[in-house]
Design a protein around this motif. Structure first.
Motif, PDB file in Angstrom:
ATOM      1  N   GLN A 175       1.064  -1.268   0.087  1.00 48.07           N
ATOM      2  CA  GLN A 175      -0.057   0.092   0.097  1.00 48.07           C
ATOM      3  C   GLN A 175       0.918   1.208  -0.088  1.00 48.07           C
ATOM      4  O   GLN A 175       1.930   1.256   0.508  1.00 48.07           O
ATOM      5  CB  GLN A 175      -1.014   0.022   1.248  1.00 48.07           C
ATOM      6  N   GLY A 176       0.366   2.438  -0.594  1.00 45.39           N
ATOM      7  CA  GLY A 176       1.012   3.638  -0.702  1.00 45.39           C
ATOM      8  C   GLY A 176       2.193   3.723  -1.555  1.00 45.39           C
ATOM      9  O   GLY A 176       3.136   4.684  -1.517  1.00 45.39           O
ATOM     10  N   MET A 177       2.287   2.808  -2.336  1.00 45.63           N
ATOM     11  CA  MET A 177       3.443   2.546  -3.311  1.00 45.63           C
ATOM     12  C   MET A 177       2.979   3.418  -4.586  1.00 45.63           C
ATOM     13  O   MET A 177       1.779   3.589  -4.973  1.00 45.63           O
ATOM     14  CB  MET A 177       3.758   1.449  -3.715  1.00 45.63           C
ATOM     15  N   ASN A 178       3.929   4.295  -5.459  1.00 45.96           N
ATOM     16  CA  ASN A 178       3.567   4.919  -6.563  1.00 45.96           C
ATOM     17  C   ASN A 178       3.552   3.739  -7.700  1.00 45.96           C
ATOM     18  O   ASN A 178       3.732   2.735  -7.515  1.00 45.96           O
ATOM     19  CB  ASN A 178       4.538   5.830  -6.957  1.00 45.96           C
ATOM     20  N   GLN A 179       3.333   4.424  -8.661  1.00 47.80           N
ATOM     21  CA  GLN A 179       3.039   3.431 -10.081  1.00 47.80           C
ATOM     22  C   GLN A 179       4.124   2.731 -10.304  1.00 47.80           C
ATOM     23  O   GLN A 179       3.923   1.281 -10.442  1.00 47.80           O
ATOM     24  CB  GLN A 179       2.759   4.144 -11.356  1.00 47.80           C
ATOM     25  N   THR A 180       5.347   3.205 -10.350  1.00 50.77           N
ATOM     26  CA  THR A 180       6.562   2.308 -10.652  1.00 50.77           C
ATOM     27  C   THR A 180       7.091   1.263  -9.694  1.00 50.77           C
ATOM     28  O   THR A 180       7.280   0.147  -9.859  1.00 50.77           O
ATOM     29  CB  THR A 180       7.650   3.177 -10.992  1.00 50.77           C
ATOM     30  N   ALA A 181       6.756   1.677  -8.378  1.00 47.82           N
ATOM     31  CA  ALA A 181       7.183   0.964  -7.351  1.00 47.82           C
ATOM     32  C   ALA A 181       6.352  -0.362  -6.945  1.00 47.82           C
ATOM     33  O   ALA A 181       6.919  -1.268  -6.650  1.00 47.82           O
ATOM     34  CB  ALA A 181       7.265   1.659  -5.893  1.00 47.82           C
ATOM     35  N   LEU A 182       4.930  -0.311  -7.199  1.00 56.22           N
ATOM     36  CA  LEU A 182       3.897  -1.267  -7.301  1.00 56.22           C
ATOM     37  C   LEU A 182       4.317  -2.172  -8.204  1.00 56.22           C
ATOM     38  O   LEU A 182       4.164  -3.499  -7.905  1.00 56.22           O
ATOM     39  CB  LEU A 182       2.549  -0.490  -7.457  1.00 56.22           C
ATOM     40  N   LEU A 183       4.634  -1.805  -9.385  1.00 55.09           N
ATOM     41  CA  LEU A 183       4.700  -2.730 -10.473  1.00 55.09           C
ATOM     42  C   LEU A 183       6.186  -3.591 -10.064  1.00 55.09           C
ATOM     43  O   LEU A 183       6.029  -4.986 -10.560  1.00 55.09           O
ATOM     44  CB  LEU A 183       4.747  -1.977 -11.895  1.00 55.09           C
ATOM     45  N   VAL A 184       7.093  -2.925  -9.816  1.00 60.06           N
ATOM     46  CA  VAL A 184       8.319  -3.698  -9.297  1.00 60.06           C
ATOM     47  C   VAL A 184       7.862  -4.635  -8.286  1.00 60.06           C
ATOM     48  O   VAL A 184       8.432  -5.840  -8.358  1.00 60.06           O
ATOM     49  CB  VAL A 184       9.481  -2.900  -9.031  1.00 60.06           C
ATOM     50  N   ALA A 185       7.271  -4.188  -7.156  1.00 59.60           N
ATOM     51  CA  ALA A 185       6.774  -5.175  -6.000  1.00 59.60           C
ATOM     52  C   ALA A 185       6.087  -6.426  -6.432  1.00 59.60           C
ATOM     53  O   ALA A 185       6.200  -7.437  -6.055  1.00 59.60           O
ATOM     54  CB  ALA A 185       6.079  -4.342  -5.080  1.00 59.60           C
ATOM     55  N   ILE A 186       5.122  -6.023  -7.584  1.00 61.78           N
ATOM     56  CA  ILE A 186       4.423  -7.296  -8.011  1.00 61.78           C
ATOM     57  C   ILE A 186       5.025  -8.223  -8.860  1.00 61.78           C
ATOM     58  O   ILE A 186       5.098  -9.538  -8.356  1.00 61.78           O
ATOM     59  CB  ILE A 186       3.021  -6.696  -8.715  1.00 61.78           C
ATOM     60  N   THR A 187       6.058  -7.760  -9.485  1.00 60.34           N
ATOM     61  CA  THR A 187       6.892  -8.605 -10.185  1.00 60.34           C
ATOM     62  C   THR A 187       7.541  -9.582  -9.491  1.00 60.34           C
ATOM     63  O   THR A 187       8.111 -10.817  -9.744  1.00 60.34           O
ATOM     64  CB  THR A 187       7.739  -7.828 -11.194  1.00 60.34           C
ATOM     65  N   LYS A 188       8.299  -8.860  -8.626  1.00 56.80           N
ATOM     66  CA  LYS A 188       9.173  -9.450  -7.579  1.00 56.80           C
ATOM     67  C   LYS A 188       8.328 -10.382  -6.803  1.00 56.80           C
ATOM     68  O   LYS A 188       8.877 -11.636  -6.538  1.00 56.80           O
ATOM     69  CB  LYS A 188       9.932  -8.545  -6.586  1.00 56.80           C
ATOM     70  N   ALA A 189       7.336 -10.173  -6.395  1.00 54.80           N
ATOM     71  CA  ALA A 189       6.352 -11.260  -5.694  1.00 54.80           C
ATOM     72  C   ALA A 189       6.005 -12.399  -6.625  1.00 54.80           C
ATOM     73  O   ALA A 189       5.719 -13.624  -5.962  1.00 54.80           O
ATOM     74  CB  ALA A 189       5.175 -10.488  -5.084  1.00 54.80           C
TER      75      ALA A 189
END
Length: 425
Positions: free
Chosen positions: A256-270
């Motif tokens: 939660q609270g991530m910007n667009q780019t950070a969220l996409l990186v987090a999803i991919t890493k997960a």
């Protein structure tokens, strides 16, 4: 001799090239955050995102085919020479060196480079990025084939792999209500991709490519239309998948609270671990590179035509590449913040012109176009000013305003008023 036999391979290559040119920085980073913020209403958010991105882009292409004019002038020409030139230049600059092109390099750096090489200098990276863009746009006749035949397959395969993995093993349950109005969020995110504006420029590239393959006269509109449908189908699948992936994070506090780019990186890493981050870097590189190539080439062609060749294609693309390099180093978040008000101002007026273009055979008084567009732009300007604390908040009481469409009724009223204003040209 006109080429009447339409080859599926030609349509597929041109369609995939158009898909790749549309699917750039904005398209990649907006759907996941939209899905997260929409929660259980992610399908609604996605549908409005798709409608006000690909849907309207396809409408613009259909309008140009209907008029038989394969350039931006086919939409804005009814405004008159000076207003049309202003709108065209502003549109091209928005999807060019001011916003969209710099955003491609910034997104590539923040998603594809920074997570892996955090100390890599952004100025050096963006210089390399735009050197590649320049090398691939200096000969415009090769742009579509380079994108459609070589770069797009890598992009599509990588994205589908990530989406399928996310569907098979979801990151979390989708059981949180939307934190924002999904209709409004989907609409504004659709605006942010810039595809509606880009479609009026990209059509020149795909038309040129189709003509180069031997399609002319009656065969040309059919090939352009079928290629556009191919691109739309591909975008529907990818957008829907990315929005769904974002929705599966709506119940994960750590995302939660991530910007667009950070969220996409987090999803991919997960989904894939560190290997996935590398894969994402490759995907982002191709997604943003293909869009930057298409936009830079289109901008060069537009200003060469506007100046009757006084500004040559090669000179313009060099200037665009250098200017975009400078702007890109501001970062994705800053570029998005700057672009939002400008896009809110430009989009409604352009949308009005696109819709009315379908009725060009019925509309004889050009003031209908002009006044309707001016009323839509004025309404959007009031919304922007209200956001800056000025006393123009009355537009929020207009019909459809809660969903982001305050400009529709004023545009209709403007069109009616324009009908009764005599038109001299």
């Amino acid at each position: 001799m006109e080429k009447q036999q339409q080859k599926f391979s030609d349509i597929l290559v041109i369609g995939m090239a158009l898909f790749a040119m549309f699917f750039g920085a904005g398209n990649l980073i907006f759907p996941p955050l939209l899905g997260q913020e929409s929660g259980t209403s992610w399908i609604i958010g996605f549908l409005f995102f798709f409608l006000f991105d690909v849907g309207l882009a396809l409408v613009a292409i259909l309008a140009l085919i209907n008029k038989g004019e394969f350039s931006i002038h086919g939409i804005t020409g009814v405004m008159g020479k000076i207003p049309s030139t202003i709108i065209n230049c502003l549109t091209v600059l928005c999807i060019g060196p001011l916003l969209a092109i710099p955003r491609t390099a910034a997104t590539t750096y923040e998603i594809g480079i920074q997570p892996l090489f955090p100390s890599f200098n952004t100025w050096i990276f963006s210089a390399i990025f735009f050197a590649i863009v320049l090398a691939l746009t200096i000969r415009p006749s090769k742009v579509v084939d380079i994108i459609g035949q070589f770069l797009t397959p890598v992009l599509v395969i990588g994205l589908l792999a990530m989406i399928i993995k996310g569907i098979i093993t979801p990151l979390g349950p989708i059981d949180v209500e939307a934190i924002n109005n999904p209709v409004q969020s989907g609409t504004y995110n659709g605006y942010q991709t810039l595809d509606v504006l880009a479609s009026m420029i990209f059509i020149m590239i795909i038309t040129s490519s189709a003509e180069g393959k031997g399609y002319t006269n009656h065969a040309l509109p059919a090939v352009v239309l079928k290629s556009s449908v191919v691109a739309s189908i591909g975008l529907f699948v990818i957008y829907g998948g990315l929005t769904y992936l974002g929705a599966t994070t709506c119940n994960l506090p750590e995302m939660q609270g991530m910007n667009q780019t950070a969220l996409l990186v987090a999803i991919t890493k997960a989904c894939f671990g560190n290997t996935g981050v590398i894969l994402l870097g490759v995907i982002v590189l191709f997604a943003c590179l293909t869009t930057a190539i298409g936009l830079t080439s289109s901008t060069g062609s537009f200003f060469e035509e506007l100046t009757n060749g006084k500004a040559s294609y090669k000179v313009v693309v060099i200037i665009v590449a250098v200017f975009s390099w400078l702007i890109s180093n501001a970062g994705v978040s800053t570029i998005i913040q700057v672009s939002a008000p400008l896009l809110m101002l430009v989009y409604p007026g352009v949308l009005v012109l696109i819709i009315l273009a379908f009725f060009h055979n019925k509309i004889k008084n050009k003031n209908i176009y002009r006044v309707a567009a001016y009323f839509a732009i004025a309404t959007s300007a009031c919304e922007i000013l209200a956001g800056q604390g000025l006393p123009t908040g009355f537009v929020s009481s207009f019909p459809l305003a809660p969903w982001g469409f305050a400009w529709i009724v004023p545009a209709i009223v403007g069109g009616i008023i324009g009908k009764f204003i005599p038109c001299k040209n």
